[in-house]
Motif scaffolding. Structure first.
Motif, PDB file in Angstrom:
ATOM      1  N   GLY A  14       0.810  -1.211   0.000  1.00 19.91           N
ATOM      2  CA  GLY A  14       0.000   0.000   0.000  1.00 19.91           C
ATOM      3  C   GLY A  14       0.845   1.263   0.000  1.00 19.91           C
ATOM      4  N   LEU A  15       1.913   1.261   0.785  1.00 20.83           N
ATOM      5  CA  LEU A  15       2.768   2.440   0.882  1.00 20.83           C
ATOM      6  C   LEU A  15       3.518   2.690  -0.420  1.00 20.83           C
ATOM      7  CD1 LEU A  15       4.011   4.688   2.648  1.00 20.83           C
ATOM      8  CD2 LEU A  15       5.781   3.045   3.306  1.00 20.83           C
ATOM      9  N   LEU A  16       4.134   1.639  -0.971  1.00 20.33           N
ATOM     10  CA  LEU A  16       4.946   1.807  -2.176  1.00 20.33           C
ATOM     11  C   LEU A  16       4.083   1.929  -3.423  1.00 20.33           C
ATOM     12  CD1 LEU A  16       8.033   1.969  -2.225  1.00 20.33           C
ATOM     13  CD2 LEU A  16       7.122   0.993  -0.120  1.00 20.33           C
ATOM     14  N   GLY A  17       2.838   1.489  -3.330  1.00 22.39           N
ATOM     15  CA  GLY A  17       1.911   1.699  -4.439  1.00 22.39           C
ATOM     16  C   GLY A  17       1.195   3.026  -4.328  1.00 22.39           C
ATOM     17  N   GLY A  18       1.663   3.871  -3.381  1.00 21.75           N
ATOM     18  CA  GLY A  18       0.984   5.134  -3.104  1.00 21.75           C
ATOM     19  C   GLY A  18       0.898   6.067  -4.290  1.00 21.75           C
ATOM     20  N   VAL A  19       1.912   6.065  -5.148  1.00 22.42           N
ATOM     21  CA  VAL A  19       1.863   6.916  -6.338  1.00 22.42           C
ATOM     22  C   VAL A  19       0.687   6.512  -7.211  1.00 22.42           C
ATOM     23  CG1 VAL A  19       3.095   7.603  -8.423  1.00 22.42           C
ATOM     24  CG2 VAL A  19       4.345   7.351  -6.266  1.00 22.42           C
ATOM     25  N   ILE A  98       5.342 -12.816  -4.173  1.00 23.08           N
ATOM     26  CA  ILE A  98       6.424 -12.668  -5.148  1.00 23.08           C
ATOM     27  C   ILE A  98       5.958 -11.816  -6.331  1.00 23.08           C
ATOM     28  CG2 ILE A  98       7.877 -13.925  -6.805  1.00 23.08           C
ATOM     29  CD1 ILE A  98       7.981 -16.206  -4.748  1.00 23.08           C
ATOM     30  N   LEU A  99       4.748 -12.082  -6.818  1.00 19.71           N
ATOM     31  CA  LEU A  99       4.208 -11.279  -7.917  1.00 19.71           C
ATOM     32  C   LEU A  99       4.043  -9.822  -7.503  1.00 19.71           C
ATOM     33  CD1 LEU A  99       1.474 -13.690  -9.376  1.00 19.71           C
ATOM     34  CD2 LEU A  99       3.780 -13.245 -10.236  1.00 19.71           C
ATOM     35  N   MET A 100       3.600  -9.598  -6.246  1.00 18.77           N
ATOM     36  CA  MET A 100       3.461  -8.244  -5.739  1.00 18.77           C
ATOM     37  C   MET A 100       4.808  -7.538  -5.700  1.00 18.77           C
ATOM     38  SD  MET A 100       0.511  -7.003  -4.816  1.00 18.77           S
ATOM     39  CE  MET A 100      -1.152  -7.482  -4.412  1.00 18.77           C
ATOM     40  N   GLY A 101       5.836  -8.272  -5.258  1.00 18.73           N
ATOM     41  CA  GLY A 101       7.170  -7.686  -5.214  1.00 18.73           C
ATOM     42  C   GLY A 101       7.669  -7.290  -6.588  1.00 18.73           C
ATOM     43  N   LEU A 102       7.431  -8.140  -7.566  1.00 17.22           N
ATOM     44  CA  LEU A 102       7.825  -7.834  -8.940  1.00 17.22           C
ATOM     45  C   LEU A 102       7.083  -6.602  -9.456  1.00 17.22           C
ATOM     46  CD1 LEU A 102       7.871 -11.457 -10.414  1.00 17.22           C
ATOM     47  CD2 LEU A 102       9.857 -10.027  -9.912  1.00 17.22           C
ATOM     48  N   TYR A 103       5.808  -6.484  -9.070  1.00 16.27           N
ATOM     49  CA  TYR A 103       4.997  -5.338  -9.485  1.00 16.27           C
ATOM     50  C   TYR A 103       5.523  -4.050  -8.862  1.00 16.27           C
ATOM     51  CZ  TYR A 103       0.876  -2.319  -9.902  1.00 16.27           C
ATOM     52  OH  TYR A 103       0.028  -1.265 -10.157  1.00 16.27           O
ATOM     53  N   LEU A 104       5.797  -4.096  -7.541  1.00 14.35           N
ATOM     54  CA  LEU A 104       6.273  -2.906  -6.857  1.00 14.35           C
ATOM     55  C   LEU A 104       7.620  -2.439  -7.404  1.00 14.35           C
ATOM     56  CD1 LEU A 104       5.453  -3.538  -3.082  1.00 14.35           C
ATOM     57  CD2 LEU A 104       4.371  -1.930  -4.628  1.00 14.35           C
ATOM     58  N   ALA A 105       8.490  -3.401  -7.702  1.00 14.39           N
ATOM     59  CA  ALA A 105       9.822  -3.048  -8.193  1.00 14.39           C
ATOM     60  C   ALA A 105       9.801  -2.581  -9.641  1.00 14.39           C
ATOM     61  CB  ALA A 105      10.750  -4.254  -8.046  1.00 14.39           C
ATOM     62  N   GLY A 106       8.673  -2.766 -10.323  1.00 17.34           N
ATOM     63  CA  GLY A 106       8.579  -2.362 -11.725  1.00 17.34           C
ATOM     64  C   GLY A 106       9.163  -3.372 -12.687  1.00 17.34           C
ATOM     65  N   LYS A 203      11.474   6.996  -6.642  1.00 18.28           N
ATOM     66  CA  LYS A 203      12.880   6.666  -6.872  1.00 18.28           C
ATOM     67  C   LYS A 203      13.019   5.171  -7.161  1.00 18.28           C
ATOM     68  CE  LYS A 203      14.728  10.336  -3.909  1.00 18.28           C
ATOM     69  NZ  LYS A 203      15.368  11.101  -4.988  1.00 18.28           N
ATOM     70  N   PRO A 204      13.681   4.818  -8.268  1.00 22.43           N
ATOM     71  CA  PRO A 204      13.784   3.399  -8.645  1.00 22.43           C
ATOM     72  C   PRO A 204      14.377   2.522  -7.551  1.00 22.43           C
ATOM     73  CG  PRO A 204      14.476   4.801 -10.461  1.00 22.43           C
ATOM     74  CD  PRO A 204      14.289   5.698  -9.279  1.00 22.43           C
ATOM     75  N   TRP A 205      15.400   3.018  -6.860  1.00 18.89           N
ATOM     76  CA  TRP A 205      16.041   2.173  -5.852  1.00 18.89           C
ATOM     77  C   TRP A 205      15.113   1.893  -4.672  1.00 18.89           C
ATOM     78  CZ3 TRP A 205      16.803   3.436  -0.772  1.00 18.89           C
ATOM     79  CH2 TRP A 205      16.720   4.787  -0.409  1.00 18.89           C
ATOM     80  N   VAL A 206      14.227   2.863  -4.333  1.00 16.27           N
ATOM     81  CA  VAL A 206      13.280   2.653  -3.241  1.00 16.27           C
ATOM     82  C   VAL A 206      12.273   1.574  -3.622  1.00 16.27           C
ATOM     83  CG1 VAL A 206      11.466   3.717  -1.844  1.00 16.27           C
ATOM     84  CG2 VAL A 206      13.544   5.004  -2.380  1.00 16.27           C
ATOM     85  N   ARG A 207      11.749   1.678  -4.826  1.00 17.30           N
ATOM     86  CA  ARG A 207      10.756   0.709  -5.273  1.00 17.30           C
ATOM     87  C   ARG A 207      11.375  -0.687  -5.422  1.00 17.30           C
ATOM     88  NH1 ARG A 207       6.109   2.973  -6.711  1.00 17.30           N
ATOM     89  NH2 ARG A 207       5.476   1.172  -7.935  1.00 17.30           N
TER      90      ARG A 207
END
Length: 230
Positions: A14-19, A98-106, A203-207
């Protein structure tokens, strides 16, 4: 332990998908604020009760939906062999993390495609929200949040699908509550604070770091499940 990991992972999503949340719901929050009396619009702190009420209604809708999905998984566990059902649900949860992590990281955006799942339902709910505008009280804002909590959103629906693995209505509600609380900073903190937070979250590194953390949660969950049921 598993419920705490799920809650933390859902909060991070939720936090990292905030954008994404600002893009989907920011216009609604803007419409809510614009419809307030001029004296209230000119004082940011005076808007806070309305924003809290709106977001409270939105998160309550998420929690209720999570409870429903968790209840479905609980029913499945009663109909099937409990031990096998638990294993399947936990493996499902780990894979979805795992799928969520891949999504958050782009690294993979396939989860966004589930957004179309609720489009038909939303066509019937959306007119109710329009009738509540302009907002004249905190109660109005809460009711609007209850309705707009069902807005078609790939991120929300993805976490809802994940909550199918919760195993109970309470755990499904807990997972969606964690997600809803994670979305709060970007939607509750308006103005300069929200802009700076959104800039940081882009920021890419944060995501990538957050996505990697959620992926690790998923791998650990799968490993624990296979070890437990071996």
């Amino acid at each position: 332990m598993l419920s705490e990991v799920n809650f933390l992972a859902a909060f991070l999503v939720g936090l990292l998908g905030g954008v994404h949340c600002v893009g989907m719901c920011g216009g609604i929050v803007g419409a809510l604020s614009f419809g307030l009396p001029e004296s209230t619009r000119q004082r940011p702190l005076a808007q806070l009760p309305y924003l809290v009420a709106y977001n409270g209604g939105r998160i309550l809708s998420y929690t209720v939906a999570g409870a429903a999905m968790g209840g479905i998984s609980a029913l499945a566990m009663h109909l099937l062999d409990v031990r096998q059902a638990q294993l399947v649900l936990q493996l499902f949860a780990g894979a979805f993390l795992i799928l969520m992590g891949l999504y958050l990281a782009g690294w993979w955006l396939g989860l966004a495609r589930v957004e179309g799942l609720g489009a038909r339902l939303w066509r019937h709910i959306e007119p109710l929200g329009r009738r509540l505008l302009p907002v004249s009280s905190a109660g109005h804002a809460f009711a609007l949040g209850l309705i707009w909590g069902w807005l078609p959103c790939g991120l929300v629906y993805s976490v809802l699908i994940w909550s199918l693995s919760a195993g109970s209505a309470a755990q499904g509600a807990w997972l969606m509550l964690g997600f809803g609380l994670g979305t709060l900073p970007n939607l509750l903190l308006m103005g300069v604070v929200a802009a700076r937070m959104s800039q940081w979250l882009r920021k890419p590194w944060v995501r990538r770091l957050a996505g990697a953390a959620v992926i690790v949660f998923g791998v650990v969950m799968i490993g624990r499940s296979l070890w437990q049921f071996a």
